[in-house]
Each structure stands twice: as structure tokens, then as C-alpha cells.
Write an enzyme that holds these catalytic residues in place. Sequence first.
Site, short mmCIF file in Angstrom:
data_model
loop_
_atom_site.label_atom_id
_atom_site.label_comp_id
_atom_site.label_asym_id
_atom_site.label_seq_id
_atom_site.Cartn_x
_atom_site.Cartn_y
_atom_site.Cartn_z
N ASP A 156 74.63 -34.69 62.81
CA ASP A 156 74.16 -35.94 62.09
C ASP A 156 72.81 -35.28 61.37
O ASP A 156 72.17 -34.13 60.55
CB ASP A 156 73.41 -36.57 62.72
N GLU A 162 79.54 -27.66 73.75
CA GLU A 162 78.79 -26.84 72.64
C GLU A 162 79.53 -25.20 73.20
O GLU A 162 79.64 -24.42 72.50
CB GLU A 162 77.95 -26.75 72.30
N1 ADE Z 1 71.26 -31.91 68.01
C1 ADE Z 1 71.61 -32.87 67.20
N2 ADE Z 1 70.67 -33.53 65.99
C2 ADE Z 1 69.94 -33.02 66.87
C3 ADE Z 1 68.85 -34.29 66.15
N3 ADE Z 1 69.06 -34.87 65.31
N4 ADE Z 1 67.49 -33.53 66.73
C4 ADE Z 1 67.66 -32.83 67.75
N5 ADE Z 1 68.11 -32.30 68.30
C5 ADE Z 1 70.12 -32.42 67.80
#
Ligand code: ADE
Length: 235
Positions: free
Chosen positions: A198, A12
Site C-alpha cells: 500500500d 509474511e
Molecule cells: N505495513 C504495511 N503497510 C503499512 C502501513 N501503511 N503502515 C504501517 N505498517 C505497514
Amino acid sequence: MTILILGALEEEVQGIRSAMENVTEEKVGAFVVWRGKLNKKSLLLCRCGIGKVNASAAASAILTCNPDVAGVINTGVAGGVGKGLRRGDVVLGTKTVQHDVDSTPDGLRKGQIDGFESEFFDADPALSAQLIRALTREGIPYREGVIASGDQFIASDEKANAIACEFGALACEMESAAIAQVCALYKVPFVALRAISDNGGDNAIGSFYEFLHTAAEKNVRAIKRFTSDIETVIG
Ligand code: ADE
């Protein structure tokens, strides 16, 4: 004046660090901080590590040692729990909230921390407007809305839906609202920019690792554009 950029993971922050010029490295408390220029603007960059404690420890240490910081941007990826979000979309957090904070037995609202009027921390309007301009100019699809942070990787349809419903959240991650709280205490403007890796659902972890790099690059593009366009806040 300087802008501080905080990201949890190497993926990141690496794109920003490699674009910076005249980079020097310093230790601030437990954290390595890179100081340099991007498009001739002064930046501090730190990989704070995952979670609210790492993020707030880094923000506190760096802001204490650098009173000239004019604004803080939290960059990284997130789970897109809001409807219609797709991987690679970017969410600009108009507000952040800590979804795992619960003092409701003491009469506070879910997410609300004693001493704060609201469970939500508002993003700085000027920083947000400048980042929106940068996203638009880069042609990066984005949504504005609530980002919810907690010390949990969300990988369950049920939890993702609960966070979306309870806080009206578009995205979930593990740092931004903690940094927002520190910035509120230090009275420093703050905004979070999160690219969706996600959906926080049952298959989130596979998607997270698959899309971490490409999603993070979206924010790098936006931040590069932000520093090239911005004139007034930092110099
Ligand atoms: N960062 C990226 N995806 C995430 C998730 N599903 N839960 C917590 N932090 C995240």
C-alpha cells in the site's frame, strides 16, 4: 551457522515455512520458532507479531538462546511512502529508523535513541549484497533506501508524506528498525526486505489487505533464491 528470519504476520512467514525441510518447532520465551533447512542452509523462522515491542522481544529472546545466528533478515510488507513506488515492488532497507521516537527536547535528532550515534541503523553490506543478487536473479523490481518503523499503521496522506520527507524514507512499517536496534546491541548483521502492499495514504488499509499475500510472496521468492545462492555466510 544460522540465519534468523523474522516476520510479523502469518502471511509474511508461511511461504518460507512451507518451503523449509526438516522443520522442528520450539518455544523461545513467548515465541514459537521453526528450525529447519532451506536449500540445505540452516534457518530459524519466527512470526513475532506486529509492532516494535513484539519484534524486539522476539529478536532478543532468539538471539540470546542462539548465539550461532550469523545474520537476521526481517521480511514483510510495507507502505510505500517514497515517490514512484508501486505495489509489489520490493524495498531493501539500506538504513532503518524509528519514526515515532522523539527525544528532541533532550537534544537528540528525531528518531535517535540515547546511546546510539545516529537515528539510522545501517543494514549489513554483505547480507544486502546477497539479497540484491537474489532479487536481481529473480527479476523482482526493487529499490534501496530508508525504511521507517513505528507503532502506527500509516493510513494518511499527510503522515505518509511527513515520514518520507523527515527521514527520506521509501517505506514505512512497524518492526524493522526495532529489530535493527536489537541486532546492533547484539552485534549481529541485519537487513530488512519489505514488499510494498500500500502507499501509507488515506486508502492504505484496503490496499494492505488486498495485496498482503501477493506482496509477501515476492520476499519469499527472494529469500529462497538467497538461500540457494549463498555459500559463505551460512552453511
Ligand atoms: N505495513 C504495511 N503497510 C503499512 C502501513 N501503511 N503502515 C504501517 N505498517 C505497514
